[in-house]
Design an enzyme around this catalytic site. Sequence first.
Site, PDB file in Angstrom:
ATOM      1  N   TYR A   1      -3.606   7.301 -20.701  1.00 55.15           N
ATOM      2  CA  TYR A   1      -3.148   7.031 -22.069  1.00 55.15           C
ATOM      3  C   TYR A   1      -2.314   8.211 -22.582  1.00 55.15           C
ATOM      4  O   TYR A   1      -1.193   8.023 -23.074  1.00 55.15           O
ATOM      5  CB  TYR A   1      -4.330   6.784 -23.008  1.00 55.15           C
ATOM      6  CG  TYR A   1      -3.884   6.649 -24.447  1.00 55.15           C
ATOM      7  CD1 TYR A   1      -3.258   5.492 -24.884  1.00 55.15           C
ATOM      8  CD2 TYR A   1      -4.037   7.698 -25.359  1.00 55.15           C
ATOM      9  CE1 TYR A   1      -2.799   5.367 -26.190  1.00 55.15           C
ATOM     10  CE2 TYR A   1      -3.588   7.583 -26.668  1.00 55.15           C
ATOM     11  CZ  TYR A   1      -2.974   6.417 -27.074  1.00 55.15           C
ATOM     12  OH  TYR A   1      -2.497   6.305 -28.365  1.00 55.15           O
TER      13      TYR A   1
ATOM     14  N   SER B   1       2.118   9.825 -29.935  1.00 56.39           N
ATOM     15  CA  SER B   1       0.816  10.348 -30.364  1.00 56.39           C
ATOM     16  C   SER B   1       0.821  11.863 -30.258  1.00 56.39           C
ATOM     17  O   SER B   1       1.528  12.428 -29.407  1.00 56.39           O
ATOM     18  CB  SER B   1      -0.261   9.776 -29.430  1.00 56.39           C
ATOM     19  OG  SER B   1      -1.491  10.436 -29.634  1.00 56.39           O
TER      20      SER B   1
HETATM   21  N1  LIG Z   1      -5.162   4.863 -33.815  1.00 59.56           N
HETATM   22  C1  LIG Z   1      -4.865   6.060 -33.314  1.00 59.56           C
HETATM   23  O1  LIG Z   1      -5.655   7.016 -33.384  1.00 59.56           O
HETATM   24  C2  LIG Z   1      -3.523   6.258 -32.673  1.00 59.56           C
HETATM   25  C3  LIG Z   1      -3.079   7.572 -32.492  1.00 59.56           C
HETATM   26  C4  LIG Z   1      -1.845   7.788 -31.903  1.00 59.56           C
HETATM   27  C5  LIG Z   1      -1.086   6.704 -31.505  1.00 59.56           C
HETATM   28  N2  LIG Z   1      -1.545   5.437 -31.672  1.00 59.56           N
HETATM   29  C6  LIG Z   1      -0.708   4.324 -31.206  1.00 59.56           C
HETATM   30  O2  LIG Z   1      -0.499   3.426 -32.259  1.00 59.56           O
HETATM   31  C7  LIG Z   1      -0.185   2.142 -31.724  1.00 59.56           C
HETATM   32  C8  LIG Z   1      -1.013   1.094 -32.443  1.00 59.56           C
HETATM   33  O3  LIG Z   1      -2.379   1.278 -32.131  1.00 59.56           O
HETATM   34  P1  LIG Z   1      -3.545   1.091 -33.193  1.00 59.56           P
HETATM   35  O4  LIG Z   1      -4.262   2.359 -33.288  1.00 59.56           O
HETATM   36  O5  LIG Z   1      -3.021   0.450 -34.418  1.00 59.56           O
HETATM   37  O6  LIG Z   1      -4.531   0.108 -32.379  1.00 59.56           O
HETATM   38  P2  LIG Z   1      -4.755  -1.459 -32.428  1.00 59.56           P
HETATM   39  O7  LIG Z   1      -5.234  -1.887 -33.762  1.00 59.56           O
HETATM   40  O8  LIG Z   1      -5.591  -1.755 -31.234  1.00 59.56           O
HETATM   41  O9  LIG Z   1      -3.302  -2.069 -32.241  1.00 59.56           O
HETATM   42  C9  LIG Z   1      -2.710  -2.270 -31.003  1.00 59.56           C
HETATM   43  C10 LIG Z   1      -1.704  -3.391 -31.144  1.00 59.56           C
HETATM   44  O10 LIG Z   1      -1.004  -3.533 -29.906  1.00 59.56           O
HETATM   45  C11 LIG Z   1      -0.935  -4.901 -29.591  1.00 59.56           C
HETATM   46  N3  LIG Z   1      -0.866  -5.075 -28.149  1.00 59.56           N
HETATM   47  C12 LIG Z   1      -1.681  -4.524 -27.207  1.00 59.56           C
HETATM   48  N4  LIG Z   1      -1.326  -4.968 -25.991  1.00 59.56           N
HETATM   49  C13 LIG Z   1      -0.276  -5.807 -26.172  1.00 59.56           C
HETATM   50  C14 LIG Z   1       0.522  -6.584 -25.292  1.00 59.56           C
HETATM   51  N5  LIG Z   1       0.303  -6.626 -23.974  1.00 59.56           N
HETATM   52  N6  LIG Z   1       1.521  -7.326 -25.813  1.00 59.56           N
HETATM   53  C15 LIG Z   1       1.740  -7.318 -27.144  1.00 59.56           C
HETATM   54  N7  LIG Z   1       1.029  -6.606 -28.031  1.00 59.56           N
HETATM   55  C16 LIG Z   1       0.028  -5.872 -27.536  1.00 59.56           C
HETATM   56  C17 LIG Z   1      -2.180  -5.520 -30.196  1.00 59.56           C
HETATM   57  O11 LIG Z   1      -1.947  -6.880 -30.506  1.00 59.56           O
HETATM   58  P3  LIG Z   1      -2.564  -8.130 -29.722  1.00 59.56           P
HETATM   59  O12 LIG Z   1      -3.937  -7.743 -29.260  1.00 59.56           O
HETATM   60  O13 LIG Z   1      -2.546  -9.210 -30.738  1.00 59.56           O
HETATM   61  O14 LIG Z   1      -1.618  -8.377 -28.594  1.00 59.56           O
HETATM   62  C18 LIG Z   1      -2.342  -4.716 -31.468  1.00 59.56           C
HETATM   63  O15 LIG Z   1      -1.612  -5.327 -32.520  1.00 59.56           O
HETATM   64  C19 LIG Z   1      -0.467   2.236 -30.227  1.00 59.56           C
HETATM   65  O16 LIG Z   1       0.752   2.427 -29.532  1.00 59.56           O
HETATM   66  C20 LIG Z   1      -1.324   3.477 -30.117  1.00 59.56           C
HETATM   67  O17 LIG Z   1      -1.237   4.077 -28.852  1.00 59.56           O
HETATM   68  C21 LIG Z   1      -2.733   5.195 -32.265  1.00 59.56           C
END
Ligand SMILES: NC(=O)c1ccc[n+]([C@@H]2O[C@H](COP(=O)([O-])OP(=O)(O)OC[C@H]3O[C@@H](n4cnc5c(N)ncnc54)[C@H](OP(=O)(O)O)[C@@H]3O)[C@@H](O)[C@H]2O)c1
Length: 251
Positions: free
Chosen positions: A152, A139
Site C-alpha cells: 500500500y 498519502s
Molecule cells: N483514509 C485514510 O487514512 C487515507 C490516507 C491517505 C490516503 N488515502 C486514500 O484515499 C483514497 C480514498 O480512501 P478512503 O480512505 O476514503 O477509503 P474508502 O472509504 O474505503 O474509499 C475507497 C473508495 O475506493 C473505491 N474503490 C476501491 N476499489 C475500487 C475499484 N476496483 N474500482 C472502483 N472503485 C474502487 C471504493 O468504492 P467501491 O467499493 O464502491 O468500488 C471506495 O469508494 C484512497 O486512494 C486511499 O488510499 C486514505
Amino acid sequence: MLLSGNTILITGGTSGIGRALAEAFHQRGNRVIIAGRRQALLDEISAAHPGMQGMPLDADDARAVGAFALEIGERFPDLNVLINNAGISKPEDFTANSVDLSAARAIIQTNILGVLEITAALLPTLERQPASTIITTSSGLAFMPRANFPTYCASKAFLHSWLQSLRFQLRKTPVEVLELIAPYVQTELTGQSQAADPHAMPLADYVAEVMQMLEQPIPPSGELLARRAEALRWAEKNGEYEQLFSARNGR
Ligand SMILES: NC(=O)c1ccc[n+]([C@@H]2O[C@H](COP(=O)([O-])OP(=O)(O)OC[C@H]3O[C@@H](n4cnc5c(N)ncnc54)[C@H](OP(=O)(O)O)[C@@H]3O)[C@@H](O)[C@H]2O)c1
C-alpha cells in the site's frame, strides 16, 4: 482551478474521502459524477444530491475502464476535473512461512494500474477543455511507510513519482496535475475501526482543509499537503526520518 462550474468525475466516490469531496464540490455548484463498484451507494448518494450522477466503475477491469471513458466522453464532453481517488489498503506479512501475494496484486491493480488506466482513458477529454485538472489521492505514507502495509505505502510512493512525470509531460497542455497528500483520516479504508480511531483526522475536517488548499494559489510542486501529513512529507529533509520511522513502526 476554480471551485465552481466544473464537471468533476470522482472515482471512489461511494465512501470516505471521495464521497465527502463529491458532496463538498456538489454544494459549491459543480456538476459531480461519482464512480465506484457499489451500485446501491451510487444510487443512494446521487438521490440525496439532486444533479449528482452515479456511474458504476470497476477500476480493476481495463476493458470496463475503456467503455466507461467512452461513455463519459459522450455524456459529459465538458469533463474538466478528474479526481483519481479509488484505492484499497491491506496489511501484508512477508515473514509468513508462505507469503500470500494476493493483497499485493490487488493493491497494485487498483491503486496503480487502475489510476493509470483511468487517467490515460480520460486524458483526451481533459485535454480538449480550456483548463482542466487531475487530482490524485496519494498519502503521507508515500514518504514514510507503515511497515505492516508495505505494498500500500509503495503504491502511494509510486503515484508520487509518476505524478511528477505526468505533470512535466503535460506542462504545455491545459491539464494541471495535483497530488492530494492525505494524512490518516477517519474512513473505513482499513476497516470499521479506522472510522472511529481518535488518532485519525475527522473526515469533515480533512475535506474542509482540502477545499481551503484549493482556494489558495497552488504550489509549483502541485502538492496539496495536509498539515497532518507534513511531518511524514519532510522527515527526510528535516533529518528526522530514522527516528520517526522507528517511532511509528517500532524496533
Ligand atoms: N483514509 C485514510 O487514512 C487515507 C490516507 C491517505 C490516503 N488515502 C486514500 O484515499 C483514497 C480514498 O480512501 P478512503 O480512505 O476514503 O477509503 P474508502 O472509504 O474505503 O474509499 C475507497 C473508495 O475506493 C473505491 N474503490 C476501491 N476499489 C475500487 C475499484 N476496483 N474500482 C472502483 N472503485 C474502487 C471504493 O468504492 P467501491 O467499493 O464502491 O468500488 C471506495 O469508494 C484512497 O486512494 C486511499 O488510499 C486514505
